[in-house]
Write a protein that holds these residues in place. Structure first.
Motif, PDB file in Angstrom:
ATOM      1  N   SER A  32       0.800  -1.230   0.000  1.00 49.94           N
ATOM      2  CA  SER A  32       0.000   0.000   0.000  1.00 49.94           C
ATOM      3  C   SER A  32       0.836   1.286   0.000  1.00 49.94           C
ATOM      4  N   ASN A  33       2.171   1.181  -0.097  1.00 49.25           N
ATOM      5  CA  ASN A  33       3.001   2.384  -0.237  1.00 49.25           C
ATOM      6  C   ASN A  33       3.082   2.787  -1.704  1.00 49.25           C
ATOM      7  N   LEU A  34       3.159   4.090  -1.935  1.00 49.42           N
ATOM      8  CA  LEU A  34       3.299   4.610  -3.293  1.00 49.42           C
ATOM      9  C   LEU A  34       4.769   4.591  -3.707  1.00 49.42           C
ATOM     10  N   VAL A  35       5.016   4.264  -4.963  1.00 53.75           N
ATOM     11  CA  VAL A  35       6.373   4.307  -5.520  1.00 53.75           C
ATOM     12  C   VAL A  35       6.338   5.122  -6.809  1.00 53.75           C
ATOM     13  N   SER A  36       7.473   5.714  -7.148  1.00 56.28           N
ATOM     14  CA  SER A  36       7.558   6.551  -8.346  1.00 56.28           C
ATOM     15  C   SER A  36       8.348   5.845  -9.429  1.00 56.28           C
ATOM     16  N   GLY A  37       7.897   6.013 -10.664  1.00 60.15           N
ATOM     17  CA  GLY A  37       8.627   5.462 -11.796  1.00 60.15           C
ATOM     18  C   GLY A  37       9.997   6.100 -11.912  1.00 60.15           C
ATOM     19  N   GLY A  38      10.987   5.302 -12.297  1.00 58.41           N
ATOM     20  CA  GLY A  38      12.348   5.803 -12.431  1.00 58.41           C
ATOM     21  C   GLY A  38      13.198   5.608 -11.188  1.00 58.41           C
ATOM     22  N   THR A  39      12.581   5.251 -10.062  1.00 55.04           N
ATOM     23  CA  THR A  39      13.347   4.964  -8.851  1.00 55.04           C
ATOM     24  C   THR A  39      13.800   3.508  -8.904  1.00 55.04           C
ATOM     25  N   ILE A  40      14.738   3.144  -8.037  1.00 57.19           N
ATOM     26  CA  ILE A  40      15.369   1.825  -8.122  1.00 57.19           C
ATOM     27  C   ILE A  40      15.088   1.005  -6.869  1.00 57.19           C
ATOM     28  N   ASN A  41      14.694  -0.240  -7.066  1.00 58.51           N
ATOM     29  CA  ASN A  41      14.495  -1.173  -5.959  1.00 58.51           C
ATOM     30  C   ASN A  41      15.879  -1.625  -5.496  1.00 58.51           C
ATOM     31  N   THR A  42      16.321  -1.130  -4.349  1.00 58.23           N
ATOM     32  CA  THR A  42      17.660  -1.461  -3.840  1.00 58.23           C
ATOM     33  C   THR A  42      17.620  -2.481  -2.713  1.00 58.23           C
ATOM     34  N   GLY A  43      16.432  -2.926  -2.345  1.00 57.95           N
ATOM     35  CA  GLY A  43      16.321  -3.889  -1.251  1.00 57.95           C
ATOM     36  C   GLY A  43      16.656  -5.291  -1.697  1.00 57.95           C
ATOM     37  N   SER A  44      16.387  -6.238  -0.822  1.00 55.84           N
ATOM     38  CA  SER A  44      16.756  -7.628  -1.099  1.00 55.84           C
ATOM     39  C   SER A  44      15.603  -8.472  -1.624  1.00 55.84           C
ATOM     40  N   THR A  45      14.410  -7.894  -1.732  1.00 59.74           N
ATOM     41  CA  THR A  45      13.270  -8.661  -2.238  1.00 59.74           C
ATOM     42  C   THR A  45      12.608  -7.920  -3.390  1.00 59.74           C
ATOM     43  N   ARG A  46      11.859  -8.679  -4.181  1.00 51.34           N
ATOM     44  CA  ARG A  46      11.161  -8.052  -5.303  1.00 51.34           C
ATOM     45  C   ARG A  46       9.892  -7.382  -4.806  1.00 51.34           C
ATOM     46  N   LEU A  47       9.457  -6.404  -5.568  1.00 51.17           N
ATOM     47  CA  LEU A  47       8.200  -5.723  -5.289  1.00 51.17           C
ATOM     48  C   LEU A  47       7.216  -6.026  -6.413  1.00 51.17           C
ATOM     49  N   VAL A  48       5.968  -6.221  -6.056  1.00 51.43           N
ATOM     50  CA  VAL A  48       4.909  -6.352  -7.045  1.00 51.43           C
ATOM     51  C   VAL A  48       4.088  -5.074  -6.930  1.00 51.43           C
ATOM     52  N   ILE A  49       3.967  -4.380  -8.059  1.00 48.10           N
ATOM     53  CA  ILE A  49       3.368  -3.043  -8.062  1.00 48.10           C
ATOM     54  C   ILE A  49       2.187  -3.001  -9.029  1.00 48.10           C
ATOM     55  N   LYS A  50       1.132  -2.322  -8.605  1.00 45.99           N
ATOM     56  CA  LYS A  50       0.005  -2.038  -9.497  1.00 45.99           C
ATOM     57  C   LYS A  50       0.190  -0.603  -9.971  1.00 45.99           C
ATOM     58  N   THR A  51       0.285  -0.429 -11.279  1.00 48.38           N
ATOM     59  CA  THR A  51       0.587   0.896 -11.824  1.00 48.38           C
ATOM     60  C   THR A  51      -0.609   1.835 -11.689  1.00 48.38           C
ATOM     61  N   THR A  52      -0.311   3.093 -11.384  1.00 52.07           N
ATOM     62  CA  THR A  52      -1.351   4.126 -11.273  1.00 52.07           C
ATOM     63  C   THR A  52      -1.196   5.195 -12.352  1.00 52.07           C
ATOM     64  N   ALA A  53      -0.134   5.104 -13.135  1.00 47.91           N
ATOM     65  CA  ALA A  53       0.100   6.049 -14.229  1.00 47.91           C
ATOM     66  C   ALA A  53       0.944   5.359 -15.287  1.00 47.91           C
ATOM     67  N   THR A  54       0.841   5.822 -16.505  1.00 49.83           N
ATOM     68  CA  THR A  54       1.705   5.296 -17.556  1.00 49.83           C
ATOM     69  C   THR A  54       3.086   5.917 -17.403  1.00 49.83           C
ATOM     70  N   SER A  55       4.058   5.383 -18.120  1.00 53.63           N
ATOM     71  CA  SER A  55       5.404   5.939 -18.014  1.00 53.63           C
ATOM     72  C   SER A  55       5.472   7.362 -18.564  1.00 53.63           C
ATOM     73  N   ASP A  56       4.551   7.707 -19.461  1.00 53.35           N
ATOM     74  CA  ASP A  56       4.508   9.073 -19.996  1.00 53.35           C
ATOM     75  C   ASP A  56       3.932  10.072 -19.008  1.00 53.35           C
ATOM     76  N   ASN A  57       3.227   9.590 -17.998  1.00 51.31           N
ATOM     77  CA  ASN A  57       2.645  10.467 -16.979  1.00 51.31           C
ATOM     78  C   ASN A  57       3.277  10.247 -15.604  1.00 51.31           C
ATOM     79  N   SER A  58       4.422   9.589 -15.565  1.00 52.90           N
ATOM     80  CA  SER A  58       5.076   9.296 -14.285  1.00 52.90           C
ATOM     81  C   SER A  58       5.763  10.553 -13.749  1.00 52.90           C
TER      82      SER A  58
END
Length: 176
Positions: free
Chosen positions: A85-111
């Motif tokens: 339930s946390n928001l993430v922004s396109g273009g940022t990098i997952n630096t942790g040790s596990t994968r994230l599954v994300i439901k997109t709220t914007a296209t890459s053109d509107n990120s």
């Protein structure tokens, strides 16, 4: 001014590099991962972001707990913890040790990255009339002033040592 423009251009190209090229989209029926261009990811798609991958679009974390490096967008020096339930922004990098599954709220053109790129491009393109006038005036005025200062400090030396010294000191004292 040209150095400032070059720095702004370099900063813009660095921002453009933030835009991810690919996305690992999870097929909702088969649950298989399909690699697509980031621009082809639709709003509401489910995306898998492995460790070290860029997040392709803005979205909400559905699964996983990890840290995300948002320094490229926010300037935050430390990676930020992200979970369901946390928001993430396109273009940022997952630096942790596990994968994230994300439901997109914007296209890459509107990120967030795309909006940032558009804002920087608009700011560079839209110069006020005053800026344009000052630039054109400075192109003529600055070389003339430099030439006159050079002449003021060099020509009087042809009329003698005392005259040269007087005008050089006079010129230098007026500058400070």
């Amino acid at each position: 001014e040209s150095r400032a423009t070059a720095r702004a251009r370099n900063a813009l190209s660095a921002i453009v590099c933030l835009r991810p090229e690919r996305a690992n989209v999870i097929n909702p029926i088969t649950k298989e991962i399909v690699v697509l261009p980031a621009a082809a990811v639709a709003v509401g798609a489910t995306v898998s972001v492995r460790t070290g991958d860029k997040i392709p679009c803005d979205g909400i974390v559905l699964e996983g707990n990890s840290t995300v490096n948002e320094s490229s967008l926010t300037g935050e020096s430390r990676p930020v913890h992200k979970g369901p339930s946390n928001l993430v922004s396109g273009g940022t990098i997952n630096t942790g040790s596990t994968r994230l599954v994300i439901k997109t709220t914007a296209t890459s053109d509107n990120s967030a990255v795309a909006r940032l790129i558009r804002l920087v491009e608009e700011a560079q393109a839209n110069r006020s009339e005053t800026e344009k006038f000052v630039d054109s005036f400075a192109k003529v005025y600055t070389p003339i002033v430099v030439l006159l200062a050079f002449c003021m400090c060099t020509i009087p030396w042809a009329f003698g040592r005392e005259t040269g010294r007087f005008w050089t000191m006079n010129g230098l004292s007026k500058c400070s």
